[in-house]
Design an enzyme around this catalytic site. Structure first.
Site, short mmCIF file in Angstrom:
data_model
loop_
_atom_site.label_atom_id
_atom_site.label_comp_id
_atom_site.label_asym_id
_atom_site.label_seq_id
_atom_site.Cartn_x
_atom_site.Cartn_y
_atom_site.Cartn_z
N TYR A 1 -59.97 106.97 42.13
CA TYR A 1 -60.13 108.29 43.04
C TYR A 1 -61.33 108.10 43.28
O TYR A 1 -61.67 108.73 44.55
CB TYR A 1 -59.24 109.85 42.70
N VAL B 1 -62.02 113.82 50.61
CA VAL B 1 -61.16 114.07 50.03
C VAL B 1 -59.21 115.10 50.45
O VAL B 1 -58.86 114.43 49.10
CB VAL B 1 -61.55 115.83 49.10
N SER C 1 -57.05 111.64 51.01
CA SER C 1 -57.04 110.95 49.81
C SER C 1 -55.94 112.05 49.09
O SER C 1 -55.41 111.34 47.95
CB SER C 1 -58.74 111.40 48.30
N GLU C 2 -56.29 113.52 49.28
CA GLU C 2 -55.44 114.48 48.18
C GLU C 2 -53.97 114.49 48.51
O GLU C 2 -53.29 114.67 48.00
CB GLU C 2 -56.04 115.76 48.06
N SER C 3 -53.98 114.63 50.01
CA SER C 3 -53.08 115.33 49.80
C SER C 3 -52.20 114.28 51.46
O SER C 3 -51.08 113.85 51.92
CB SER C 3 -52.78 116.38 50.40
#
Length: 187
Positions: A167, A56, A59-61
């Site tokens: 995502y 996560v 993927s997110e940041s």
């Protein structure tokens, strides 16, 4: 240089690259672990798979704690401020200062608590959890209730939102990569 020597050299370079890419050192360079201590602590505290937390965050940041999305999600795990306020209250967390979402430790705890919440809501199903982390649990529950998507990994292409579909695929890909590269290191 003759044509055959160039061909041999090219083949040799390709083989060398192939063997280098398949070494653990190269894979760990391509898929680093940052904030390992913080991730392991949150993983243990909230009983969430550490590889999922890593996936996560990646993927997110991309492990950038000061990242802010176009929609206003903040930090390593890209948590929306309103969601963070709700989580802080629900989880009885004690953030210091108003910019607590930029703090890697607090952001990881908030995001991991939320993954734990989603894990309970979706009975441990990581595919539904990941989809809900992106689109929100209301949307995912609606898709499931209306049979727009059955929640299975094999039917990710049926997720109604393209952003969420991509995502989920990305997080699962990173999860599998981290798990294969670091198997048993984080547990």
């Amino acid at each position: 240089m003759t044509r055959s020597k160039r061909a041999f050299l090219f083949l040799f370079v390709l083989m060398a690259v192939f063997f280098l890419i398949n070494t653990p050192m190269v894979w760990k360079w391509m898929y680093p672990i940052k904030y390992e201590k913080e991730i392991l602590e949150a993983s243990s505290r909230y009983q969430v798979d550490p590889y999922l937390i890593l996936a996560v965050i990646r993927s997110e940041s991309g492990f950038q704690p000061d990242r802010v999305s176009k929609k206003g999600a903040i930090g390593l795990m890209q948590v929306m401020p309103e969601t963070a306020e709700w989580i802080v209250e629900q989880a009885n967390l004690q953030p210091s200062g108003e910019n607590y979402l930029y703090d890697p430790v607090m952001n990881i705890h908030i995001g991991t608590w939320y993954l734990s919440f989603l894990e309970k809501r979706y009975e441990g199903d990581p595919v539904k959890m990941i989809a809900a982390y992106n689109a929100g649990p209301g949307k995912v529950s609606s898709w499931l209730a209306k049979e727009q998507w059955n929640g299975k990994r094999e039917t990710i292409e049926d997720i109604p939102f393209g952003e969420t579909r991509l995502y989920v695929q990305r997080v699962l890909y990173y999860h599998d990569r981290y798990q294969n590269i670091y198997s048993n290191m984080l547990e």
